[in-house]
Design a protein around this motif. Structure first.
Motif, PDB file in Angstrom:
ATOM      1  N   GLU A 197       0.815  -1.218   0.000  1.00  0.00           N
ATOM      2  CA  GLU A 197       0.000   0.000   0.000  1.00  0.00           C
ATOM      3  C   GLU A 197       0.850   1.270   0.000  1.00  0.00           C
ATOM      4  OE1 GLU A 197      -3.606   2.178   2.487  1.00  0.00           O
ATOM      5  OE2 GLU A 197      -3.056   0.090   2.919  1.00  0.00           O
ATOM      6  N   ARG A 201       0.749   3.985  -3.029  1.00  0.00           N
ATOM      7  CA  ARG A 201       0.349   5.379  -2.838  1.00  0.00           C
ATOM      8  C   ARG A 201       1.434   6.323  -3.375  1.00  0.00           C
ATOM      9  NH1 ARG A 201      -4.046   6.399   0.318  1.00  0.00           N
ATOM     10  NH2 ARG A 201      -4.960   4.572   1.356  1.00  0.00           N
ATOM     11  N   ASP A 218      -8.807   6.245  -2.263  1.00  0.00           N
ATOM     12  CA  ASP A 218      -9.095   4.916  -1.712  1.00  0.00           C
ATOM     13  C   ASP A 218      -9.738   4.010  -2.755  1.00  0.00           C
ATOM     14  OD1 ASP A 218      -8.082   5.748   0.679  1.00  0.00           O
ATOM     15  OD2 ASP A 218     -10.034   6.128   1.628  1.00  0.00           O
ATOM     16  N   MET A 221      -7.061   2.937  -5.198  1.00  0.00           N
ATOM     17  CA  MET A 221      -6.215   1.927  -4.556  1.00  0.00           C
ATOM     18  C   MET A 221      -6.923   0.576  -4.508  1.00  0.00           C
ATOM     19  SD  MET A 221      -3.304   3.325  -3.716  1.00  0.00           S
ATOM     20  CE  MET A 221      -2.712   2.206  -2.476  1.00  0.00           C
ATOM     21  N   GLY A 226      -2.690  -2.371  -6.176  1.00  0.00           N
ATOM     22  CA  GLY A 226      -1.244  -2.215  -6.228  1.00  0.00           C
ATOM     23  C   GLY A 226      -0.628  -2.454  -7.584  1.00  0.00           C
TER      24      GLY A 226
END
Length: 921
Positions: A197, A201, A218, A221, A226
Motif C-alpha cells: 500500500e 500510494r 481509496d 487503490m 497495487g
C-alpha cells in the motif's frame, strides 16, 4: 518534438518503486552468471501491468559486464515459427561457424538461410544452446524474453528446452509472462504481485498533477490492488474535478479491462489518420518503421499523423516502432472496425516483399480476406511447405489451419484440414488436431480421405496417451486403403499390428492382437516382398499359426533391414525390428539393429526417436554384463527425456536397477491409463528378475505370472517365461513351471540359436533330476558360453551350483558357485551375487563382498557417461549433443572427473576406465 530516431519527450523508462525483494533475486542471477560462471533460468510472472517489463528493464540496466540479448513475444506473430527465436539469435549469428555442423545446418534451415530437410526441433534447441554458450565464452550473456506468453509455439518450446539444459555456460535466460505456460513449467519462478500500500500510494502520487479526494484515492487503490500500470493509467481518464471530488468515478471493473479502456480512450481521442497509423503499427509485429510507412503511403496516411499518436505516450517511432505496453497495442487494434483491420493488413501485404518474406505476406493477406479465397488459401499452403522445411510440423500447422479456413471447395478444405491435423499431432497440438479432424469430416470424403481421417484419429489417440484405442482405428484405416493403395495399406496394417502389440491386453475392442493379425494375414503380399512386407507376414503368421510359422519370414525381414531401405524409413521401423530380433533370440541381429537404430536417430537428427533407440541399446549392454555401460546409456535416456519433456518410462533403467538388486518406483497407473500393455509387462518382468535375484521366489512367481499373461508380447514374453520357470520351480509349483517351460520350448526350439538353446536347457534342467539335469546344465553353459550374454551364462553356473549343493556334491558346487559369484560380482549384478554368496556359505566356503568401489564408480551418473564418451574419443561438442548440454558444461564436468580419478588428461581415461564390449554407441 522528435518523432523519428528516438523516444519522444515525456516517455520515461520504467522507474521501479520498491521491489527490493524482486531486485535482489535479479541481482543474484546476474552475479551468478557474471561472477561465478554459472547459468540460471528464471520465469518472472504476474498479471498485466504488474511490473514484469519494468523488472526486465531493471535487469538489463544492471547487467554490467554482460552482453544483453532480447526478444519480445507478439500476439500477432504467434503463428510464425521461429519469430521470437530469430529476434533473440539474429545478432549472434556471427558465432554460428563454431557450432557442430549438424547444429549449424539446423539453425540455417530454421532461419531460412539455407535449404535442407526439416530439422528436429530438439536439434535446433541444441544448436541454440551451443550458440548461446559460444557467445558467452566472450562475455557473460543475459537473454531477456518479454511477453513470453505470446511467443510463437516453436520458439517457446526451443527456449524452454534451452533453459532446462543450461549448466556452466555463464548464460542467464529470463522469461517474463503473465502465466507460465506448460513449456516453462518446472523452471525457477519469481511471482510479481501488486505493490504494498505505501509504495502504491507513492507511485500514484508521482503521476497526479493536482489534489485528490481521499475517497477517490481509496477507490483507485482498491481497484488497482497495487498494480503499477493501473495506478499510472487509471487517473489519466479522470478529470481534475473527478479527482478532487470523486464525481463520476466508475465502480470496480476487471483490472485488465479498465486499463485497456484507458488506452482505448486515448486512441479514440486521436484524429482519424493517427488512429489509422496506430492500427497499422499494431497490425505489424516486426516493428519495422520502413514497412509501416510504405503501407501508410498506400493508405494515404501522411507523416504528420505520427505526432499526435506519440503525444499520447502510447507509441514511439524510432529505429523500431514500440508500443508503451502490449495492452496499448491491443487497444489500438481491437478498437478498430473489422473493415479497417482488413485494410491495414492488405496494405501491409502489399508493402511486404514477396521474395524476401513470402510467408508474412501470405499471413497478412489471410487477415485481410473478408471470406473464403482460394488464391490466398493456396499461398498459405505453399507457405506451410516452406514453414515445415524450416521448423517442422508446428510451423506448418498454423498456415495449414488458416488455409483450410479460407477454402471454399469442401473437398479441398477437407484435404487441407487433414494435413493440418497431421501436423498438429506431430507438433503435440492434440486439441487443435481434434478440431481440424471435425472440420475435415464435415465435408464429403472419398475412400482415401476417409482412410486418412482414420489414420489421423489413430495417431491422435496414440499420441494423446490413449494407446488402447489406436489399434482398431489404424486397422479401419488399413482396410479402407487396401483397394486404393496396396503398399500404404500394408504399412498401415503393420502399424496397426505394432500398436496392438504395444497395447497388449489393454487394447480396445476390435484392436486386440488376434483380430489385427487375422486381418493382416489376409493381405496379399507383393511379388517381391520387402522388409515391411516380410515383417507383416511373419508377425501375422506368428499370431495366427503359432510362433514357429512366423520365424522364416521374420528372419528374412531382419536381413532386409541391413541394406536397401532409405534411412528415414528404416529408423521408423527399427523399434519393431529389434524387438523381433529379441523375440527370435538373435543376439547378433539385436546388436546390429539397436546399434543402427541409435546411429540413424543421431545422424538424421531424429531426436524424438533417440530415447527409444538408446533405451533399446541399454538392454544389450545389460545382458552382456556391462552394467557401467548400461548405466551410462540410462543416463543418456534420462537426459533426453528430461530435455524433451517426454513421458517415456525407461525400461532399461528399470532392468538395470533390478539386476543391481534395487527396487524402482514406477507409476503403473499412468502406464495403464496410456494403454501401454508392453509397459505393464516390462514392469512385472523387472519385478520378477529382482525377486528371483533376491531369492524371494513367491514374489517372483506372482510377478512373472503377470508378465507372462500376454502371449504376444515381443521379447518380454521370452524373458517373462524364463523367470516364471525358475520362480515356479524354486517355489515348488511344478505344474506352473512345466506349463511355462512348454510355452518357452515352443519358442526356443523354433529359434535354434545358441542363446535360445542355452536358455531352453537351463530351464529344462530345473524340471529334471539326476544325470539328465546335470547334462542339461552343462549343455546350457556350453551354448551360452558361445554367446556374449554373460548374465545368462552366470545364471546357468549359479543354478548348476545350487543343484550340485542340493545333490551334496559340495566340491563341485563350489566350483560353479565361485564362477557365478565372480561373474556377478565383477558385473555389479548385486542381487544374484548375494544369492551366489549365500549358496557358497552353505557349502562351507567363506566369501567376501566386492572390494570398495573403484574411483571411477565414485563419479556421478552424468560424470560417468561423460568420462566414458571422452575416453571413446568423442569431442566436447559431440558429448554435449549426446547429453543435451553445451560443450562448455561438458568441459566443466570433465575437470571434476579428472580430479576424482586422479588424472590430468583425456588420454589417461583408457587406463582408469577399460573399454566396453560391444561397441558403445
Amino acid at each position: 518534438m522528435r518523432v523519428l530516431g528516438g523516444r519522444p519527450e515525456g516517455w520515461n523508462a520504467p522507474t521501479l518503486v520498491g521491489r527490493c525483494a524482486e531486485r535482489r533475486v535479479l541481482d543474484e542471477l546476474v552475479g551468478a552468471v557474471r561472477d561465478a560462471g554459472e547459468s540460471r533460468a528464471l520465469v518472472v510472472h504476474g498479471e498485466n501491468g504488474v511490473g514484469k517489463t519494468a523488472l526486465v528493464e531493471y535487469l538489463a540496466g544492471h547487467a554490467r559486464g554482460c552482453r544483453v540479448a532480447r526478444a519480445v513475444g507478439s500476439e500477432s506473430e504467434m503463428e510464425l515459427a521461429f519469430a521470437g527465436l530469430h529476434q533473440l539469435c539474429a545478432p549472434m549469428l556471427d558465432r554460428l561457424e563454431v557450432l557442430p555442423s549438424p547444429q549449424r545446418d539446423a539453425l540455417r534451415v530454421a532461419f531460412g538461410v539455407s535449404p535442407g530437410p526439416p530439422p528436429d526441433r530438439f536439434l535446433i534447441g541444441l544448436a541454440v544452446l551451443s550458440l548461446l554458450s559460444a557467445v558467452a565464452e566472450r562475455q557473460p550473456l543475459i537473454c531477456l524474453i518479454d511477453d513470453a506468453q505470446w511467443l510463437d509455439h516453436t520458439s517457446a518450446q526451443i527456449l524452454a528446452f534451452v533453459a532446462r539444459r543450461l549448466g556452466a555456460e555463464s548464460v542467464g535466460l529470463v522469461f517474463a509472462a503473465r502465466v507460465p505456460g506448460s513449456d516453462l513449467a518446472g523452471l525457477p519462478e519469481l511471482a510479481v504481485r501488486g505493490l504494498p500500500e505505501a509504495e502504491a500510494r507513492a507511485l500514484l502520487d508521482s503521476v497526479l498533477n493536482g489534489p485528490i479526494d481521499q475517497r477517490v484515492r481509496d477507490q483507485i487503490m482498491a481497484e488497482t490492488r497495487g498494480n503499477p500500470l493501473a495506478l499510472l493509467e487509471l487517473p489519466r481518464g479522470l478529470t481534475p474535478a473527478e479527482l478532487a471530488g470523486g464525481f463520476g468515478l466508475p465502480g470496480a471493473v476487471p483490472l485488465a479491462g479498465s486499463v485497456e479502456e484507458s488506452f482505448q480512450r486515448r486512441v479514440g481521442s486521436l484524429p482519424a489518420p493517427s488512429r489509422r497509423l496506430l492500427l497499422l503499427a499494431a497490425a505489424d509485429p516486426t516493428g519495422d518503421p520502413a514497412l509501416v510507412w510504405r503501407a501508410a503511403d498506400r493508405l494515404g496516411i501522411g507523416a504528420d499523423a505520427a505526432a499526435p499518436a506519440v503525444d499520447t505516450g502510447l507509441v514511439e517511432f524510432g529505429t523500431r516502432i514500440r508500443f508503451r505496453h502490449p495492452l496499448a497495442r491491443s487497444a489500438a487494434y481491437r478498437s478498430a472496425p473489422a473493415r479497417d483491420r482488413q485494410d491495414v493488413h492488405r496494405a501491409l501485404a502489399e508493402a511486404t516483399d514477396g521474395e524476401l518474406d513470402p510467408d508474412r505476406r501470405a499471413w497478412h493477406r489471410a487477415q485481410a480476406a473478408s471470406g473464403p479465397d482460394e488464391e490466398i488459401a493456396a499461398e498459405l499452403e505453399r507457405s506451410a511447405g516452406r514453414a515445415r522445411a524450416r521448423g517442422g510440423p508446428a510451423a506448418a500447422a498454423a498456415f495449414l489451419k488458416e488455409s483450410a479456413t479460407l477454402t471454399l471447395d469442401p473437398v479441398r478444405r477437407a484435404d487441407r484440414a487433414l494435413t493440418a491435423a497431421q501436423a498438429e499431432i506431430q507438433a503435440g497440438g492434440f486439441d487443435a488436431a481434434q478440431d481440424l479432424l471435425a472440420v475435415a469430416e464435415s465435408g464429403p470424403l472419398g475412400e482415401f480421405e476417409r482412410a486418412r481421417a482414420d489414420l489421423v484419429r489413430a495417431w491422435l489417440a496414440f499420441a494423446a496417451g490413449r494407446g488402447g484405442e489406436a489399434p482398431a482405428l489404424m486397422l479401419a484405416a488399413a482396410g479402407l486403403l487396401e483397394p486404393v493403395d496396396a503398399e500404404l495399406a500394408r504399412a498401415t496394417y503393420l502399424d496397426a499390428l505394432g500398436l496392438a502389440l504395444h497395447a497388449g491386453r489393454l487394447a480396445g475392442p476390435g484392436g486386440d492382437v488376434p483380430t489385427v493379425a487375422r486381418a493382416a494375414g489376409a493381405v496379399a503380399s507383393p511379388r517381391t516382398p520387402g522388409a515391411i512386407d516380410l515383417l507383416l507376414e511373419g508377425l501375422a503368421a506368428n499370431v495366427n499359426q503359432g510362433y514357429a510359422a512366423g520365424v522364416p519370414a521374420l528372419r528374412k525381414a531382419l536381413s532386409a533391414f541391413a541394406s536397401g531401405m532409405p534411412p528415414e524409413q528404416e529408423v521408423r521401423w527399427l523399434s519393431l525390428a529389434f524387438a523381433v530380433a529379441l523375440d527370435l533370440w538373435d543376439d547378433e541381429r539385436w546388436d546390429l539393429l539397436t546399434g543402427k537404430y541409435v546411429r540413424l536417430a543421431r545422424d538424421l537428427g531424429a531426436l524424438t526417436e533417440l530415447p527409444y533407440a538408446v533405451d533399446s541399446r541399454t538392454f544389450l549392454f545389460l545382458f552382456t554384463g556391462d552394467l557401467p555401460a548400461a548405466s551410462a546409456l540410462v543416463e543418456e535416456v534420462r537426459a533426453a527425456t528430461e530435455a524433451m519433456g517426454s513421458r517415456l518410462v525407461s525400461f532399461g533403467a528399470l532392468a538395470v536397477a533390478a539386476f543391481r538388486g534395487v527396487e524402482s518406483e514406477v507409476a503403473v497407473a499412468d502406464i495403464e491409463a496410456r494403454g501401454e500393455g508392453v509397459g505393464m509387462t516390462a514392469v512385472a518382468w523387472t519385478r520378477a528378475v529382482l525377486a528371483n535375484g533376491l531369492g524371494q521366489y513367491d514374489k517372483a512367481l506372482e510377478a512373472a505370472r503377470q508378465a507372462a499373461e500376454n502371449p504376444w508380447q515381443l521379447a518380454f514374453l521370452n524373458w517373462a517365461l524364463v523367470e516364471l520357470v525358475e520362480a515356479a520351480a524354486r517355489s515348488g509349483d511344478m505344474e506352473t513351471a512345466e506349463d511355462a517351460y512348454r510355452r518357452l520350448n515352443e519358442r526356443t526350439a523354433a529359434s535354434g540359436t545358441d542363446w535360445a538353446l542355452g536358455i531352453d536347457a537351463r530351464a529344462n534342467a530345473l524340471l529334471s533330476e539326476g544325470a539328465t539335469a546335470e547334462l542339461l546344465y552343462r549343455e546350457a553353459i556350453a551354448h551360452l558360453g558361445k554367446t556374449r550374454l554373460r548374465i545368462d551364462l552366470a545364471r546357468a553356473h549359479l543354478l548348476y551350483g545350487e543343484w550340485l549343493r542340493r545333490e551334496r556334491r559340495r566340491v563341485d558346487a563350489r566350483e560353479q558357485l565361485r564362477t557365478a559369484h565372480g561373474m556377478f560380482d565383477a558385473m555389479g549384478v548385486d542381487a544374484f551375487a548375494a544369492r551366489a554368496r549365500q549358496e557358497l556359505r552353505a557349502t562351507g566356503e567363506a566369501t567376501r563382498k566386492r572390494s570398495p568401489a573403484a574411483r571411477d564408480e565414485e563419479l556421478t551418473a552424468q560424470e560417468a557417461v561423460i568420462a566414458r564418451l571422452a575416453r571413446d574419443g568423442l569431442s566436447n561438442p559431440e558429448i554435449g549433443t549426446r547429453l543435451f548440454i553445451s560443450a562448455h558444461t561438458v568441459q566443466y564436468h570433465l575437470r571434476k572427473v579428472f580430479a576424482k580419478l586422479g588424472i590430468t588428461s583425456r588420454v589417461q581415461l583408457d587406463r582408469v576406465m577399460p573399454r566396453d564390449r560391444p561397441t558403445f554407441p
